[in-house]
Write a protein that holds these residues in place. Structure first.
Motif, short mmCIF file in Angstrom:
data_model
loop_
_atom_site.label_atom_id
_atom_site.label_comp_id
_atom_site.label_asym_id
_atom_site.label_seq_id
_atom_site.Cartn_x
_atom_site.Cartn_y
_atom_site.Cartn_z
N ALA A 1 33.15 -61.37 -16.04
CA ALA A 1 33.88 -60.72 -17.14
C ALA A 1 32.99 -59.81 -17.99
O ALA A 1 33.47 -59.13 -18.88
N GLY A 2 31.67 -59.84 -17.71
CA GLY A 2 30.75 -59.03 -18.50
C GLY A 2 30.38 -59.65 -19.83
O GLY A 2 29.92 -58.97 -20.75
N ILE A 3 30.58 -60.97 -19.94
CA ILE A 3 30.26 -61.70 -21.17
C ILE A 3 29.05 -62.60 -20.93
O ILE A 3 29.00 -63.32 -19.94
N ARG A 4 28.08 -62.53 -21.85
CA ARG A 4 26.89 -63.39 -21.70
C ARG A 4 27.18 -64.76 -22.30
O ARG A 4 27.43 -64.89 -23.49
N LEU A 5 27.14 -65.77 -21.45
CA LEU A 5 27.29 -67.15 -21.91
C LEU A 5 25.89 -67.63 -22.29
O LEU A 5 24.98 -67.61 -21.47
N PHE A 6 25.71 -68.02 -23.57
CA PHE A 6 24.35 -68.36 -24.00
C PHE A 6 24.20 -69.79 -24.49
O PHE A 6 23.07 -70.26 -24.69
N ALA A 7 25.31 -70.51 -24.69
CA ALA A 7 25.20 -71.88 -25.20
C ALA A 7 26.38 -72.71 -24.75
O ALA A 7 27.48 -72.20 -24.53
N TYR A 8 26.14 -74.02 -24.63
CA TYR A 8 27.19 -74.98 -24.33
C TYR A 8 27.38 -75.86 -25.55
O TYR A 8 26.44 -76.52 -26.02
N GLY A 9 28.58 -75.86 -26.11
CA GLY A 9 28.90 -76.68 -27.27
C GLY A 9 29.47 -78.02 -26.86
O GLY A 9 30.58 -78.08 -26.32
N ILE B 1 37.48 -60.56 -24.01
CA ILE B 1 37.39 -59.19 -23.49
C ILE B 1 38.19 -58.24 -24.38
O ILE B 1 37.70 -57.18 -24.79
N GLU B 2 39.42 -58.66 -24.73
CA GLU B 2 40.28 -57.83 -25.57
C GLU B 2 39.69 -57.61 -26.96
O GLU B 2 39.88 -56.56 -27.57
N ALA B 3 38.97 -58.62 -27.45
CA ALA B 3 38.35 -58.53 -28.79
C ALA B 3 37.01 -57.78 -28.74
O ALA B 3 36.42 -57.52 -29.77
N GLY B 4 36.56 -57.47 -27.51
CA GLY B 4 35.31 -56.72 -27.36
C GLY B 4 34.07 -57.54 -27.64
O GLY B 4 33.05 -57.02 -28.10
N LEU B 5 34.13 -58.85 -27.35
CA LEU B 5 32.99 -59.72 -27.61
C LEU B 5 32.21 -60.01 -26.33
O LEU B 5 32.77 -60.53 -25.36
N GLY B 6 30.94 -59.69 -26.35
CA GLY B 6 30.10 -59.82 -25.16
C GLY B 6 29.19 -61.02 -25.15
O GLY B 6 28.29 -61.12 -24.31
N LEU B 7 29.39 -61.94 -26.10
CA LEU B 7 28.54 -63.14 -26.19
C LEU B 7 29.42 -64.34 -26.50
O LEU B 7 30.29 -64.27 -27.36
#
Length: 283
Positions: free
Chosen positions: A99-107, A42-48
């Protein structure tokens, strides 16, 4: 009591820069638990985000009573994977949504030590996380075993490369990617451009030719000839050229930060530096 992250759904974080989707592998925040890692994003501004199972979901070998190489700890981890309630993965998904972050993959690194039951369970975990992609540092022998499960579950798997060009079973050379992609229509590539450069290949040329098979790009800066991870801009990896290539061609390939060099500051600050580097490169 609700944690601050789940108290209310945050507005979606937009980290698309000039048409290029920036994100991160949560491994970048491997020094902290999941809630703190999400806070860092969130602090880094990353949405993915591509979630690292090893860093933020699975129990550590120490909590299982030994080192990862110990047979007893390995078996305990296997049992955890096979029995952990899938509701835990749904709860993780909610943390990202809130958190408003799109989770798109599981590593999850499905290695040769995985049983068929563990491989099958990995796809169930991905479904519980509501992601359509598993990313994995695997081997060609494992990929052959993973393929039928990808076909069965209809979930994509992206193979992640490293730089070990001396082992033909590893994903390091372009030929390994080609072999894997022939195994299943659900198989694709997670190209780590730093490792690719360390193995003395040209990511710009490769991406130009194989972009249709590339599902994710990992960004780090390494030196050629199996060289070190470096602060961005100090290695041999053409980070700017790759970003410009994706931008110019409007390819919908997520560009994920994998912070791995030894930074002098907190991971959040170092990841912010990487984000800024990408923004400058895309200007």
């Amino acid at each position: 009591r609700l944690s601050p992250l789940s108290a209310a759904t945050a507005p979606k974080i937009d980290s698309i820069v000039n048409g290029v989707q920036l994100g991160c592998q949560s491994y970048s925040f491997r020094d902290r638990p999941l809630d703190a890692a999400i806070k860092g994003m969130i602090e880094a501004g990353l949405g993915l985000c591509e979630l690292s199972g090893q860093s933020h979901v699975e129990p550590s070998p120490a909590t299982l009573g030994g080192k990862a190489s110990d047979p007893a700890a390995r078996e305990a981890l296997r049992q955890w994977r096979l029995t952990v309630p899938l509701s835990e993965f749904k709860a993780i998904r909610k943390k990202f949504d809130d958190a408003g972050i799109r989770l798109f993959a599981y590593g999850l690194n499905m290695t040769d030590s995985f049983t068929d039951a563990e491989i099958d369970r990995a796809f169930e975990m991905a479904k519980a996380l509501s992601v359509g992609l598993i990313t994995t540092s695997s081997t060609l022998s494992s990929a052959k075993r993973i393929a039928p499960f990808a076909d069965k579950h209809k979930i994509k798997v992206a193979m992640h490369n490293h730089a070990n060009v001396n082992d033909a079973n590893q994903f390091a050379k372009p030929e390994a990617f080609a072999q894997a992609c022939a195994m299943s229509k659900y198989f694709g590539i997670e190209l780590d451009i730093g490792h690719f450069v360390a193995a003395n290949f040209d990511p710009v040329d490769y991406i130009s030719k194989e972009h249709s098979r590339i599902i994710v790009l990992h960004f780090k800066d390494r030196k050629k000839d199996q060289g070190q991870n470096m602060p961005w801009g100090q290695g041999d990896t053409p980070i700017k050229e790759v970003l410009q290539l994706v931008k110019k061609n409007k390819w919908p390939i997520p560009c994920d930060i994998e912070y791995e060099y030894k930074g002098t500051e907190d991971a959040t600050i170092e990841v912010k530096k990487c984000v800024q580097y990408m923004k400058d490169a895309l200007a």
